[in-house]
Design a protein around this motif. Structure first.
Motif, PDB file in Angstrom:
ATOM      1  N   PRO A  20      33.548 -60.864  -2.557  1.00  0.00           N
ATOM      2  CA  PRO A  20      32.324 -60.180  -2.956  1.00  0.00           C
ATOM      3  C   PRO A  20      31.055 -60.970  -2.662  1.00  0.00           C
ATOM      4  CG  PRO A  20      33.453 -61.034  -4.886  1.00  0.00           C
ATOM      5  CD  PRO A  20      34.338 -61.298  -3.698  1.00  0.00           C
ATOM      6  N   ARG A  21      31.158 -62.233  -2.239  1.00  0.00           N
ATOM      7  CA  ARG A  21      29.958 -63.029  -1.920  1.00  0.00           C
ATOM      8  C   ARG A  21      29.362 -62.523  -0.612  1.00  0.00           C
ATOM      9  NH1 ARG A  21      27.682 -67.374  -3.836  1.00  0.00           N
ATOM     10  NH2 ARG A  21      26.530 -68.748  -2.473  1.00  0.00           N
ATOM     11  N   PRO A  22      28.055 -62.264  -0.583  1.00  0.00           N
ATOM     12  CA  PRO A  22      27.424 -61.738   0.634  1.00  0.00           C
ATOM     13  C   PRO A  22      27.440 -62.763   1.762  1.00  0.00           C
ATOM     14  CG  PRO A  22      25.787 -62.194  -1.052  1.00  0.00           C
ATOM     15  CD  PRO A  22      27.123 -62.427  -1.683  1.00  0.00           C
ATOM     16  N   PRO A  23      27.384 -62.287   3.001  1.00  0.00           N
ATOM     17  CA  PRO A  23      27.336 -63.205   4.136  1.00  0.00           C
ATOM     18  C   PRO A  23      25.984 -63.927   4.186  1.00  0.00           C
ATOM     19  CG  PRO A  23      27.006 -60.957   4.869  1.00  0.00           C
ATOM     20  CD  PRO A  23      27.339 -60.888   3.401  1.00  0.00           C
ATOM     21  N   ALA A  24      25.880 -64.918   5.077  1.00  0.00           N
ATOM     22  CA  ALA A  24      24.638 -65.692   5.210  1.00  0.00           C
ATOM     23  C   ALA A  24      23.449 -64.788   5.517  1.00  0.00           C
ATOM     24  CB  ALA A  24      24.799 -66.746   6.294  1.00  0.00           C
ATOM     25  N   ARG A  25      23.665 -63.760   6.322  1.00  0.00           N
ATOM     26  CA  ARG A  25      22.595 -62.793   6.642  1.00  0.00           C
ATOM     27  C   ARG A  25      23.071 -61.412   6.198  1.00  0.00           C
ATOM     28  NH1 ARG A  25      20.097 -60.354  11.762  1.00  0.00           N
ATOM     29  NH2 ARG A  25      17.967 -60.069  11.055  1.00  0.00           N
ATOM     30  N   LEU A  49       9.343 -58.255   4.539  1.00  0.00           N
ATOM     31  CA  LEU A  49       9.585 -59.442   3.715  1.00  0.00           C
ATOM     32  C   LEU A  49      11.063 -59.830   3.764  1.00  0.00           C
ATOM     33  CD1 LEU A  49       8.924 -61.593   1.537  1.00  0.00           C
ATOM     34  CD2 LEU A  49       9.421 -59.794  -0.150  1.00  0.00           C
ATOM     35  N   LEU A  50      11.945 -58.852   3.573  1.00  0.00           N
ATOM     36  CA  LEU A  50      13.381 -59.147   3.557  1.00  0.00           C
ATOM     37  C   LEU A  50      13.839 -59.740   4.882  1.00  0.00           C
ATOM     38  CD1 LEU A  50      14.716 -56.023   1.622  1.00  0.00           C
ATOM     39  CD2 LEU A  50      14.360 -58.342   0.738  1.00  0.00           C
ATOM     40  N   VAL A  51      13.377 -59.178   6.000  1.00  0.00           N
ATOM     41  CA  VAL A  51      13.732 -59.718   7.310  1.00  0.00           C
ATOM     42  C   VAL A  51      13.258 -61.166   7.418  1.00  0.00           C
ATOM     43  CG1 VAL A  51      13.278 -59.560   9.795  1.00  0.00           C
ATOM     44  CG2 VAL A  51      13.844 -57.499   8.495  1.00  0.00           C
ATOM     45  N   SER A  52      12.034 -61.442   6.959  1.00  0.00           N
ATOM     46  CA  SER A  52      11.504 -62.810   7.039  1.00  0.00           C
ATOM     47  C   SER A  52      12.285 -63.778   6.158  1.00  0.00           C
ATOM     48  CB  SER A  52      10.015 -62.837   6.670  1.00  0.00           C
ATOM     49  OG  SER A  52       9.831 -62.670   5.278  1.00  0.00           O
ATOM     50  N   CYS A  53      13.041 -63.240   5.210  1.00  0.00           N
ATOM     51  CA  CYS A  53      13.860 -64.064   4.307  1.00  0.00           C
ATOM     52  C   CYS A  53      15.336 -64.038   4.688  1.00  0.00           C
ATOM     53  CB  CYS A  53      13.663 -63.598   2.863  1.00  0.00           C
ATOM     54  SG  CYS A  53      12.006 -63.922   2.233  1.00  0.00           S
ATOM     55  N   GLY A  54      15.638 -63.639   5.923  1.00  0.00           N
ATOM     56  CA  GLY A  54      17.005 -63.746   6.423  1.00  0.00           C
ATOM     57  C   GLY A  54      17.920 -62.580   6.131  1.00  0.00           C
ATOM     58  N   VAL A  55      17.366 -61.402   5.874  1.00  0.00           N
ATOM     59  CA  VAL A  55      18.173 -60.216   5.578  1.00  0.00           C
ATOM     60  C   VAL A  55      18.165 -59.294   6.799  1.00  0.00           C
ATOM     61  CG1 VAL A  55      18.415 -58.214   4.037  1.00  0.00           C
ATOM     62  CG2 VAL A  55      17.629 -60.413   3.122  1.00  0.00           C
ATOM     63  N   VAL A 157      10.153 -55.944  -7.886  1.00  0.00           N
ATOM     64  CA  VAL A 157       9.405 -56.702  -6.893  1.00  0.00           C
ATOM     65  C   VAL A 157       7.947 -56.668  -7.340  1.00  0.00           C
ATOM     66  CG1 VAL A 157       8.681 -56.794  -4.467  1.00  0.00           C
ATOM     67  CG2 VAL A 157      11.043 -56.148  -5.056  1.00  0.00           C
ATOM     68  N   THR A 158       7.414 -57.822  -7.701  1.00  0.00           N
ATOM     69  CA  THR A 158       6.042 -57.873  -8.211  1.00  0.00           C
ATOM     70  C   THR A 158       5.013 -58.033  -7.098  1.00  0.00           C
ATOM     71  OG1 THR A 158       6.230 -60.256  -8.596  1.00  0.00           O
ATOM     72  CG2 THR A 158       6.765 -58.783 -10.451  1.00  0.00           C
ATOM     73  N   SER A 159       5.440 -58.581  -5.971  1.00  0.00           N
ATOM     74  CA  SER A 159       4.574 -58.711  -4.792  1.00  0.00           C
ATOM     75  C   SER A 159       5.473 -58.872  -3.569  1.00  0.00           C
ATOM     76  CB  SER A 159       3.628 -59.914  -4.927  1.00  0.00           C
ATOM     77  OG  SER A 159       4.373 -61.119  -4.939  1.00  0.00           O
ATOM     78  N   PHE A 160       4.923 -58.632  -2.400  1.00  0.00           N
ATOM     79  CA  PHE A 160       5.711 -58.717  -1.172  1.00  0.00           C
ATOM     80  C   PHE A 160       5.686 -60.143  -0.632  1.00  0.00           C
ATOM     81  CE2 PHE A 160       4.299 -54.230  -1.430  1.00  0.00           C
ATOM     82  CZ  PHE A 160       5.551 -53.700  -1.727  1.00  0.00           C
ATOM     83  N   THR A 161       6.141 -61.040  -1.493  1.00  0.00           N
ATOM     84  CA  THR A 161       6.279 -62.457  -1.175  1.00  0.00           C
ATOM     85  C   THR A 161       7.666 -62.887  -1.632  1.00  0.00           C
ATOM     86  OG1 THR A 161       5.478 -63.188  -3.341  1.00  0.00           O
ATOM     87  CG2 THR A 161       3.806 -62.853  -1.613  1.00  0.00           C
ATOM     88  N   PRO A 162       8.177 -64.012  -1.115  1.00  0.00           N
ATOM     89  CA  PRO A 162       9.478 -64.479  -1.604  1.00  0.00           C
ATOM     90  C   PRO A 162       9.490 -64.690  -3.126  1.00  0.00           C
ATOM     91  CG  PRO A 162       8.929 -65.617   0.425  1.00  0.00           C
ATOM     92  CD  PRO A 162       7.700 -64.815   0.025  1.00  0.00           C
ATOM     93  N   GLU A 163       8.391 -65.179  -3.675  1.00  0.00           N
ATOM     94  CA  GLU A 163       8.323 -65.385  -5.128  1.00  0.00           C
ATOM     95  C   GLU A 163       8.330 -64.048  -5.873  1.00  0.00           C
ATOM     96  OE1 GLU A 163       6.951 -68.585  -2.767  1.00  0.00           O
ATOM     97  OE2 GLU A 163       5.956 -66.642  -2.938  1.00  0.00           O
ATOM     98  N   GLY A 164       7.651 -63.059  -5.327  1.00  0.00           N
ATOM     99  CA  GLY A 164       7.574 -61.747  -5.974  1.00  0.00           C
ATOM    100  C   GLY A 164       8.865 -60.951  -5.893  1.00  0.00           C
ATOM    101  N   ALA A 165       9.755 -61.339  -4.981  1.00  0.00           N
ATOM    102  CA  ALA A 165      11.042 -60.647  -4.818  1.00  0.00           C
ATOM    103  C   ALA A 165      12.212 -61.592  -5.088  1.00  0.00           C
ATOM    104  CB  ALA A 165      11.136 -60.070  -3.409  1.00  0.00           C
ATOM    105  N   ASP A 166      11.958 -62.644  -5.851  1.00  0.00           N
ATOM    106  CA  ASP A 166      12.945 -63.703  -6.067  1.00  0.00           C
ATOM    107  C   ASP A 166      14.283 -63.180  -6.591  1.00  0.00           C
ATOM    108  OD1 ASP A 166      13.588 -66.602  -6.164  1.00  0.00           O
ATOM    109  OD2 ASP A 166      13.744 -66.186  -8.316  1.00  0.00           O
ATOM    110  N   ASP A 167      14.279 -62.358  -7.630  1.00  0.00           N
ATOM    111  CA  ASP A 167      15.540 -61.869  -8.201  1.00  0.00           C
ATOM    112  C   ASP A 167      16.344 -61.067  -7.174  1.00  0.00           C
ATOM    113  OD1 ASP A 167      15.057 -63.046 -10.651  1.00  0.00           O
ATOM    114  OD2 ASP A 167      14.252 -61.219 -11.561  1.00  0.00           O
ATOM    115  N   LEU A 168      15.669 -60.211  -6.424  1.00  0.00           N
ATOM    116  CA  LEU A 168      16.345 -59.416  -5.400  1.00  0.00           C
ATOM    117  C   LEU A 168      16.912 -60.321  -4.304  1.00  0.00           C
ATOM    118  CD1 LEU A 168      17.126 -56.715  -4.118  1.00  0.00           C
ATOM    119  CD2 LEU A 168      14.823 -56.642  -3.108  1.00  0.00           C
ATOM    120  N   LEU A 169      16.126 -61.266  -3.832  1.00  0.00           N
ATOM    121  CA  LEU A 169      16.596 -62.171  -2.775  1.00  0.00           C
ATOM    122  C   LEU A 169      17.785 -63.006  -3.243  1.00  0.00           C
ATOM    123  CD1 LEU A 169      13.139 -63.243  -1.342  1.00  0.00           C
ATOM    124  CD2 LEU A 169      14.914 -61.913  -0.151  1.00  0.00           C
ATOM    125  N   ARG A 170      17.789 -63.413  -4.490  1.00  0.00           N
ATOM    126  CA  ARG A 170      18.915 -64.191  -5.014  1.00  0.00           C
ATOM    127  C   ARG A 170      20.205 -63.364  -5.005  1.00  0.00           C
ATOM    128  NH1 ARG A 170      17.860 -68.978  -7.032  1.00  0.00           N
ATOM    129  NH2 ARG A 170      15.729 -69.590  -7.503  1.00  0.00           N
TER     130      ARG A 170
END
Length: 189
Positions: A20-25, A49-55, A157-170
């Motif tokens: 169940p662990r997601p792949p690197a990308r 934003l997601l693409v810039s964060c490796g998604v 998502v509080t802003s379109f920044t890595p910090e604003g989407a931190d929970d989702l990116l994690r």
């Protein structure tokens, strides 16, 4: 299993993945209502934003180069995705709850029907894979009821920044914000 049952498969094999662990990308499909130019721009800002964060993001607006059967395309995207992001909005909630206009938002309604079917067939897997997302200016009340807006996680998502989407990116990258401490061996005597 009766002969009328079926297994839903995508690129990861049967819907219950062995790991169940997601792949690197992680591969992500984004489902959203085309309800206004502002909402479409916000969704695309999230995707960039997601693409810039490796998604590895798949959203309809990036696949308009040829005529296609959008139902087949969306079904394949949903089944092949590691995660499906459902972007909360009033029209998304209506489509998910089956309360919107009968003749409007046909693509979104089809996606919501498929997601409800997948949830029903394998709730453990699809609860992990379908992630309700709330963009700035939106609220939990705009998440379709079958996605359990108040009894399961959703991602603000509080802003379109890595910090604003931190929970989702994690969640997408499988990196918890908090890990249990490592136990230390006690030496006695």
């Amino acid at each position: 299993m009766s002969q009328n049952d079926y297994t839903i498969t995508g690129r990861n094999g049967p819907s219950e993945r062995a790991n169940p662990r997601p792949p690197a990308r992680p591969r992500v499909f984004v489902s959203y209502a085309h309800e206004s130019d502002d909402h479409r721009r916000a969704v695309l800002s999230l995707c960039v934003l997601l693409v810039s964060c490796g998604v590895d993001v798949h959203v309809d607006r990036w696949y308009l180069e040829v005529r296609r059967d959008w139902q087949v395309w969306a079904t394949r995207q949903i089944l092949d995705a590691d995660f499906v992001l459902v972007v909360a909005s009033e029209q998304c909630r209506q489509a998910g709850d089956g309360t919107g206009p009968v003749h409007g938002r046909l693509g979104l309604r089809s996606e919501m029907r498929l997601l409800r079917e997948l949830y029903h067939a394998d709730p453990d897997t699809w609860t992990r894979r379908v992630l309700p997302v709330i963009l700035p200016g939106r609220g939990v009340h705009e998440i379709p009821l079958f996605l359990q807006p108040r009894t399961a996680d959703h991602y603000v998502v509080t802003s379109f920044t890595p910090e604003g989407a931190d929970d989702l990116l994690r969640i997408l990258h499988g990196t918890p914000s908090c890990s249990p401490p490592t136990p230390h061996r006690l030496r006695l005597g």
